[in-house]
Design a protein around this motif. Structure first.
Motif, short mmCIF file in Angstrom:
data_model
loop_
_atom_site.label_atom_id
_atom_site.label_comp_id
_atom_site.label_asym_id
_atom_site.label_seq_id
_atom_site.Cartn_x
_atom_site.Cartn_y
_atom_site.Cartn_z
N GLY A 83 37.84 47.27 46.71
CA GLY A 83 37.30 46.22 47.56
C GLY A 83 38.42 45.47 48.25
O GLY A 83 39.58 45.59 47.86
N VAL A 84 38.06 44.70 49.29
CA VAL A 84 39.03 43.91 50.05
C VAL A 84 38.53 42.47 50.09
O VAL A 84 37.38 42.22 50.45
N PHE A 85 39.41 41.53 49.68
CA PHE A 85 38.99 40.14 49.48
C PHE A 85 40.10 39.18 49.91
O PHE A 85 41.27 39.56 49.97
N PRO A 86 39.74 37.90 50.13
CA PRO A 86 40.78 36.87 50.29
C PRO A 86 41.61 36.76 48.99
O PRO A 86 41.14 37.16 47.93
N ARG A 87 42.81 36.18 49.11
CA ARG A 87 43.80 36.17 48.03
C ARG A 87 43.24 35.78 46.65
O ARG A 87 43.38 36.53 45.68
N ASP A 88 42.58 34.63 46.55
CA ASP A 88 42.17 34.13 45.23
C ASP A 88 41.12 35.03 44.59
O ASP A 88 41.15 35.27 43.38
N ILE A 89 40.19 35.53 45.40
CA ILE A 89 39.13 36.40 44.86
C ILE A 89 39.75 37.71 44.40
O ILE A 89 39.43 38.21 43.31
N ALA A 90 40.68 38.26 45.20
CA ALA A 90 41.35 39.51 44.82
C ALA A 90 42.06 39.35 43.48
O ALA A 90 41.95 40.21 42.59
N HIS A 91 42.77 38.24 43.31
CA HIS A 91 43.53 38.05 42.07
C HIS A 91 42.61 37.81 40.88
O HIS A 91 42.91 38.23 39.76
N THR A 92 41.47 37.17 41.13
CA THR A 92 40.48 37.02 40.06
C THR A 92 39.94 38.38 39.63
O THR A 92 39.79 38.65 38.42
N LYS A 93 39.69 39.26 40.59
CA LYS A 93 39.19 40.62 40.26
C LYS A 93 40.23 41.34 39.39
O LYS A 93 39.86 42.00 38.40
N VAL A 94 41.51 41.24 39.77
CA VAL A 94 42.57 41.90 39.01
C VAL A 94 42.57 41.39 37.56
O VAL A 94 42.66 42.18 36.61
N GLU A 95 42.43 40.07 37.39
CA GLU A 95 42.42 39.49 36.03
C GLU A 95 41.19 39.94 35.25
O GLU A 95 41.28 40.24 34.06
N GLN A 96 40.04 39.98 35.92
CA GLN A 96 38.81 40.40 35.24
C GLN A 96 38.92 41.84 34.75
O GLN A 96 38.53 42.15 33.62
#
Ligand code: TYC
Length: 116
Positions: A83-96
């Motif tokens: 997926g492609v997301f704004p910075r904070d959402i992308a980093h939250t996905k990585v953590e999840q």
């Protein structure tokens, strides 16, 4: 008595028009879309395919068929975009993803990369 409300006047660069002219369309020209980040899963030899499909469905909201295709692409090519997301959402996905993998004892790796 309270002061009368002052109108909100955004700061504009000097206008070539008369002093009292506001050039409203210039502000919208300067608003750039946010930097986007692609969230990428990496292949490894140990994480079960079924777990990867689950992760893609669960955290990237993909239907099972599409999640399976993405998983197979990663398996065959080494990595794949979920997926492609704004910075904070992308980093939250990585953590999840990292947390789900750790809790399940799998070495699955997930990274966010700036697009362009
Ligand atoms: N290569 C893994 C296997 O054969 C499956 C796998 C796919 C692992 C995608 C990680 O991101 C991944 N079990």
């Amino acid at each position: 008595m309270s002061e009368p409300k002052k109108p909100f006047l955004p700061a504009f660069p000097p206008s070539t028009q008369g002093d009292d002219a506001l050039v409203l369309d210039r502000l919208t020209d300067k608003v750039k879309p946010p930097q986007m980040f692609q969230v990428v899963l990496l292949n490894d030899d140990f994480t079960p395919m079924e777990f990867v499909v689950f992760v893609i469905q669960e955290f990237f909201s993909k239907p099972r068929e599409q999640a399976t295709q993405i998983m197979l692409k990663i398996h065959l090519e080494g990595k794949g975009i979920c997926g492609v997301f704004p910075r904070d959402i992308a980093h939250t996905k990585v953590e999840q993803v990292a947390m789900a993998a750790r809790e399940s004892g799998h070495p699955l790796q997930c990274v966010a990369e700036p697009v362009e």
